[in-house]
Design an enzyme around this catalytic site. Structure first.
Site, mmCIF file in Angstrom:
data_model
loop_
_atom_site.group_PDB
_atom_site.id
_atom_site.type_symbol
_atom_site.label_atom_id
_atom_site.label_comp_id
_atom_site.label_asym_id
_atom_site.label_seq_id
_atom_site.Cartn_x
_atom_site.Cartn_y
_atom_site.Cartn_z
ATOM 1 N N CYS A 86 17.078 -22.603 -45.477
ATOM 2 C CA CYS A 86 17.500 -22.491 -44.085
ATOM 3 C C CYS A 86 16.822 -23.568 -43.248
ATOM 4 O O CYS A 86 15.714 -24.013 -43.555
ATOM 5 C CB CYS A 86 17.134 -21.125 -43.516
ATOM 6 S SG CYS A 86 17.914 -19.749 -44.373
ATOM 7 N N CYS A 90 21.760 -38.135 -49.066
ATOM 8 C CA CYS A 90 21.890 -37.152 -50.139
ATOM 9 C C CYS A 90 23.071 -36.210 -49.922
ATOM 10 O O CYS A 90 23.528 -36.002 -48.804
ATOM 11 C CB CYS A 90 20.611 -36.333 -50.265
ATOM 12 S SG CYS A 90 20.090 -35.487 -48.771
ATOM 13 N N HIS A 120 16.297 -30.025 -56.499
ATOM 14 C CA HIS A 120 16.682 -28.693 -56.038
ATOM 15 C C HIS A 120 16.699 -27.675 -57.177
ATOM 16 O O HIS A 120 16.990 -26.508 -56.961
ATOM 17 C CB HIS A 120 18.053 -28.741 -55.362
ATOM 18 C CG HIS A 120 18.029 -29.542 -54.097
ATOM 19 N ND1 HIS A 120 18.151 -30.908 -54.112
ATOM 20 C CD2 HIS A 120 17.867 -29.186 -52.796
ATOM 21 C CE1 HIS A 120 18.079 -31.355 -52.861
ATOM 22 N NE2 HIS A 120 17.903 -30.333 -52.055
#
Length: 757
Positions: free
Chosen positions: A516, A644, A695
């Site tokens: 978030c 990105c 990630h």
């Protein structure tokens, strides 16, 4: 007048879903507890909408991670490598999202890309030759009946076959047309099952219709929906679009058997003209007139003026949000640090529900302009916000063409910089941030709350920076960073240091998965009064003899990852921010920082979805804005940038025209597809395509990184290739980060020995 919501946020007003999933990942709760937490959130969100008086409420808009990932599961299109892990359904789901590295198994995550023109990231479906569609509607049906048990009739939401097909990556030898045909059969069966469950209305999202469409794509869509809708069913279909207009296929949509059309009348600049010119052919218009992507109060006069025009066409109207409310925070109610002046202008998800109800009531009142609530709204919007700064205006007026041009040319600068820095071939670096541990976040939180002194806060961060520099030197990186321990977010941090922004306490917005962000709100003219990053970078620079990168966020990204003003143009806002960042760049250079990274991760986000509008509406000022930030530096100063999780291949020439010296791209999760575009366009800028995906919690091996680098060398000149992760490391753990970077450096050294010895 009835009201509708396209979709609702799901992370939780206090990020409850994020924290529950993190506990699940750590093994602190089991899947039953995770599902219970999700059920509690869904119930709360449904009741909030019901109590606000919304008539058409969505279900199946909830997700543990991403709706495209949910659609993969719904269609039974889980790639083989995840099935072979033999995990539970929920763990297979998360393996697709995050990758899996455990018990000797090592599987990459699916790719992620930006969802149209937003900062939300979706998981890209990967369609293998062997995959067969197997419909699984358990989630959709369960959540529909769950809502019914609360006394709430809903419209389940699914992503449509045209959009799914367009965004999926079809691998191997699978025929694209054959796959679309199989999708159409699957969606036909989905409607049948919905009909069997007594679902009266289903919302099918087809946002891909707002792209430029070829004749072939239009025919594919028409043929697909003639088959899907050509069944004798009681379930009605609402076709929902957003983020733009449907000019290429509007008339064809009128001829198809949709019960309703959801059209964005905020970003869809041609939609209103299309409706007025061609009518709606007895369909119900779900009119997207409350902005689902920005946080400002609705202008009742403008909105109801459009409603009045539509009423003249004798069209049945349902007022709704322009898109899902996923893209705005939950509510202003917890923002007790903002003044009443600020709060009076803001409208988050809960407040937008109230606006919909009020607008619906006013629309049914022919004398709405005389009502107190309408008059108060207009008085608010016409009030002086004290957002203007004459010095900023004067500075903008003085910009000339020379301010956008750096000299000498890039190829000349490259020779000068190579001599000045004397870096090895395939220089290694990182994108900027290092792991933000619990202690780092706590240090920042305590300081903000006034529970920690400024001296102690700075001392803690300096300890972390010192350790980070020592860590990077131990690993053997060539160009170092300071770790960004003082920064909460790459945009929020700069916004807090610039005039013109306001900040929230709890206004979290989902970016991807459980990640978030808390976007700043641009309230007024933007300018800088003092250096922002200088002290931290100079301290880090004093600890090493290696080059230390100054780390900045670029003007386009700051604007795109903030909630922008609506009272001035996007161009003017970006140029204001560019001048502020230019001041920071020049201060860094004046103090001996000779490598400066100006991140433009969000360059593509405000790019119009139609190519015909790219240069006229965005690139003609977005690219110059970046050049404005760095055009004043010396030839010896090396300017880096980073991008990105977006499709960059079709704007490669424009990216090269940013005139940076080095650019790092996300590439690892997209199978290095950008490399072909770099080669085809004779890309001049030195480049570091990310060699591994940050990630995912897995650690890439030396061999894996070497293999990626060797592929890169077939497309990128060996003297222009940098070696780096694909993004910042703030979300990763310390152990995995160190192991990954150690392997990255070793792979670069191995490659030097192969190529240059």
């Amino acid at each position: 007048m009835n009201t509708s919501v396209v979709g609702f946020p799901r992370i939780g007003e206090n990020r409850e879903l994020k924290f529950s999933i993190e506990k699940y990942f750590r093994g602190e709760i089991d899947s039953k507890e995770l599902k219970k937490s999700a059920e509690t959130l869904r119930k709360r969100h449904l009741e909030v909408q019901k109590n606000a008086g919304i008539n058409y409420i969505s279900t199946n808009d909830f997700s543990y991670y991403d709706l495209m990932l949910d659609t993969i599961v719904m269609l039974g299109l889980v790639p083989t490598r995840y099935k072979e892990l033999n995990l539970s359904d929920i763990d297979t789901y998360f393996a697709m999202a995050r990758g899996y590295q455990k018990d000797g198994k090592d599987v990459h995550a699916l790719a992620m890309k930006k969802w149209f023109n937003t900062n939300y990231h979706y998981v890209v479906p990967e369609i293998e030759d062997a995959l067969k569609l197997e419909i699984n509607l358990d989630k959709l049906i369960r959540e529909y009946h769950e809502a019914l048990s609360y006394g709430i009739e809903t419209k389940p939401v699914i992503i449509g076959p045209f959009t799914f097909h367009k965004l999926a990556r079809i691998k191997g030898n699978r025929d694209s047309k054959e796959f679309l045909a199989s999708l159409v059969k699957a969606y036909s069966n989905i409607l049948k099952e919905c009909d069997n469950e007594g679902i009266s209305l289903i919302q099918i999202d087809e946002p891909a219709l707002v792209f430029d469409l070829t004749d072939e794509e239009k025919q594919d869509f028409i043929k697909s929906y003639k088959e899907i809708l050509g069944q004798d069913l009681n379930t009605k279909v609402l076709l929902q679009t957003y983020f733009g207009d449907v000019r290429d296929i509007y008339n064809e949509l009128l001829e198809l058997d949709f019960w309703g059309l959801g059209l964005d009348l905020v970003e869809g600049k041609e939609n209103l003209n299309l409706i007025e010119k061609n009518g709606l052919n007895r369909k119900v218009l779900f009119a997207g007139l409350v902005n689902g992507k920005n946080v400002w109060k609705n202008d009742f006069s403008k909105t109801l003026g459009i409603v009045d025009r539509l009423k003249e066409k004798d069209i049945e109207i349902v007022l709704q949000t322009s898109c899902s409310l996923l893209h705005v925070p939950y509510t202003t109610k917890g923002e007790d640090k903002l003044s009443e002046q600020y709060l009076s202008h803001l409208s988050f998800a809960y407040e937008k529900l109230d606006e919909l109800r009020i607008l619906g009531d006013l629309a049914d009142n022919k004398d709405y302009r005389t009502t107190d609530i309408f008059i108060n709204n207009q008085n608010l919007l016409n009030s002086d916000r004290n957002s203007f700064n004459q010095d900023v205006k004067d500075r903008l007026d003085k910009i000339t063409d020379k301010d956008f041009v750096r000299t000498p040319a890039r190829n000349e600068r490259s020779k000068i910089q190579r001599k000045a820095f004397n870096l090895p071939h395939f220089p290694t670096t990182t994108i900027g941030s290092f792991p933000q541990t619990k202690e780092v976040k706590e240090n920042r939180s305590l300081y903000k709350k006034g529970e920690k002194s400024k001296e102690d806060y700075i001392a803690f961060n300096k300890e972390k920076i010192k350790a980070c520099v020592e860590w990077q030197e131990e690993v053997g990186l060539d160009v170092l960073v300071h770790g960004e321990y003082e920064r909460n977010d790459m945009v929020e941090y700069f916004g807090e240091a610039l005039n013109g922004f306001i900040f929230t306490k709890k206004a979290w917005v989902q970016s991807y998965g459980i990640r978030c962000v808390k976007p700043p709100i641009i309230w007024g003219d933007v300018y800088r009064t003092k250096p922002i990053t200088l002290d931290w970078i100079l301290y880090a620079k004093s600890l090493t003899n290696k080059p230390m990168k100054g780390m900045l966020t670029g003007p386009v990204t700051i604007l795109n990852w903030s909630f922008p003003r609506e009272d001035i143009s996007i161009k003017e806002s970006i140029y204001q921010i560019a001048l502020a960042i230019r001041d920071e760049v020049l201060d860094l250079e004046a103090n001996g920082v000779n490598i400066i990274q100006i991140d433009e991760a969000a360059l593509r986000e405000k790019l119009p979805l139609r190519k015909t509008d790219w240069h006229s509406e965005y690139l003609s000022f977005a690219i110059p804005a970046f050049r404005l930030t760095h055009s004043g530096v010396k030839p010896e100063t090396q300017i880096h940038t980073h991008m990105c999780y977006s499709e960059f291949t079709d704007i490669i020439k424009e990216i090269d025209d940013m005139d940076a010296d080095v650019i790092t791209f996300e590439a690892s999760k997209s199978d290095l597809l950008i490399l072909d575009s770099l080669k085809d366009n004779d890309f001049e800028t030195e480049v570091g395509p990310g060699v591994y995906d940050i990630h995912s919690p897995r650690v890439p091996s030396v061999e894996e990184i070497e293999k990626a680098l060797k592929i890169m060398l077939t497309k990128v000149d060996k003297d222009k290739l940098w070696v780096n992760p694909d993004c910042g490391l703030k979300t990763r753990g310390i152990k995995e980060t160190k192991e990954s970077l150690t392997n990255l450096v070793q792979a670069a050294k191995n490659l030097r020995n192969v190529v240059y010895l």
